[in-house]
Design an enzyme around this catalytic site. Structure first.
Site, PDB file in Angstrom:
ATOM      1  N   TYR A  84      92.991  21.538  49.606  1.00 28.57           N
ATOM      2  CA  TYR A  84      93.895  22.484  50.288  1.00 28.57           C
ATOM      3  C   TYR A  84      94.707  23.249  49.235  1.00 28.57           C
ATOM      4  CZ  TYR A  84      97.523  24.011  53.633  1.00 28.57           C
ATOM      5  OH  TYR A  84      98.396  24.743  54.401  1.00 28.57           O
ATOM      6  N   SER A 130     100.586  29.084  50.959  1.00 29.07           N
ATOM      7  CA  SER A 130     101.276  27.803  51.167  1.00 29.07           C
ATOM      8  C   SER A 130     102.178  27.535  49.972  1.00 29.07           C
ATOM      9  CB  SER A 130     100.217  26.689  51.262  1.00 29.07           C
ATOM     10  OG  SER A 130     100.775  25.406  51.003  1.00 29.07           O
TER      11      SER A 130
HETATM   12  C1  GCO Z   1     100.962  18.786  53.354  1.00 24.74           C
HETATM   13  C2  GCO Z   1     101.222  19.924  54.313  1.00 24.74           C
HETATM   14  C3  GCO Z   1     101.470  21.220  53.547  1.00 24.74           C
HETATM   15  C4  GCO Z   1     101.995  22.275  54.514  1.00 24.74           C
HETATM   16  C5  GCO Z   1     102.164  23.646  53.910  1.00 24.74           C
HETATM   17  C6  GCO Z   1     103.268  23.666  52.913  1.00 24.74           C
HETATM   18  O1  GCO Z   1     100.138  17.926  53.663  1.00 24.74           O
HETATM   19  O2  GCO Z   1     101.627  18.779  52.303  1.00 24.74           O
HETATM   20  O3  GCO Z   1     100.156  20.063  55.226  1.00 24.74           O
HETATM   21  O4  GCO Z   1     100.269  21.606  52.943  1.00 24.74           O
HETATM   22  O5  GCO Z   1     101.129  22.413  55.581  1.00 24.74           O
HETATM   23  O6  GCO Z   1     100.977  24.100  53.352  1.00 24.74           O
HETATM   24  O7  GCO Z   1     103.408  24.993  52.436  1.00 24.74           O
END
Ligand code: GCO
Length: 258
Positions: free
Chosen positions: A162, A149
């Site tokens: 995340y 990501s």
């Molecule tokens: C967020 C998004 C991001 C994208 C992606 C970007 O909440 O900022 O979900 O995490 O999904 O990962 O590269």
């Protein structure tokens, strides 16, 4: 889907397992790998959604199968690979795509919520990758593609677990290369930018966030899931046999500019 002209990118005869491929980025990459000649094994934890996706691809003439398991359940992962062994299915290409998002300030985040995101987005890639590598190493070949990501490089407030998981994906990819490249495997990652997916729909529907993405991205737009296919086919094919431990960002240029 465009047809292939260069045999370097031909996946005919290869079998690809794509986790979390009933929909979204995983489904798009599965379609692209199938179009490049691979037999694709779709994966998801929801049997109905997985069966529907599998049937759609089968109706479209793709070589497709399915393996229904939850990528956070180690016993289910091990059992799935034992079924592949018993059925004579050799997974040549693994795309560790499955993941979740949970947007919440850290001070409000519970430890179980933290653990769930880390387990789903990072630990699962290790477990599925380990099971795949245990079969690939004796064959002297295999392609592992982890899905990172933008948050593999940069943090954004309210998506800490995340971000940490995706940062871990970047370094897990390098660790896989460190241990498995000498056995003929290539482990690399794709870092999608802000893509149009169900997971991001709430962001797309937020006018301020939508404007921010379009302003912050040199390409001035969100990415489409199918725009990952070229990079996925490259990393799944013999065209990338000397590429290892890399993460390729498909982000419209976002990470390259202030
Ligand atoms: C967020 C998004 C991001 C994208 C992606 C970007 O909440 O900022 O979900 O995490 O999904 O990962 O590269």
């Amino acid at each position: 889907m465009p047809t292939l002209s260069n045999p370097l990118f031909d996946l005919t005869g290869k079998t690809a397992l794509v986790t979390g491929s009933s929909r979204g980025l995983g489904r798009a990459m599965a379609e692209g790998l199938a179009a490049a000649g691979a037999t694709v094994v779709l994966n998801g934890a929801n049997p109905d959604r997985l069966a529907a996706a599998t049937e759609e691809m089968r109706q479209a003439g793709r070589k497709v199968g399915s393996a229904c398991f939850d990528i956070t359940d180690e016993a289910a992962i091990v059992a799935a690979f034992e079924r592949f062994d018993a059925d004579g299915v050799a997974i040549d290409i693994l795309v560790n795509n499955a993941g979740i998002q949970l947007r919440k300030p850290m001070v409000e985040l519970t430890t179980p919520e933290w653990r769930t995101v880390i387990e789903t987005n990072l630990t699962s890639a290790f477990v599925v990758g380990r099971e795949a590598a245990r079969r690939m190493i004796p064959r002297g070949a295999g392609k592992i593609i982890n899905i990172g990501s933008l948050t593999s490089e940069l943090a954004r407030a309210t998506v800490a677990p995340y971000t940490v998981a995706k940062g871990g994906i970047k370094m897990l990819t390098k660790a896989m290369a460190a241990e498995w490249a000498g056995s003929g495997l290539q482990a690399n990652a794709i870092g999608p930018g802000y893509m149009i997916t169900d997971m991001n729909q709430a962001l797309i529907d937020n006018p301020a966030f939508d404007a921010w993405v379009k302003g912050r991205t040199p390409a001035k737009r969100w990415g489409k899931p199918e725009e990952l296919v070229g990079t996925a086919v490259f990393l799944a094919s013999s065209a990338s046999d000397y590429v290892n431990g890399q993460i390729i960002y498909v982000d419209g240029g976002m990470l390259s500019v202030l």
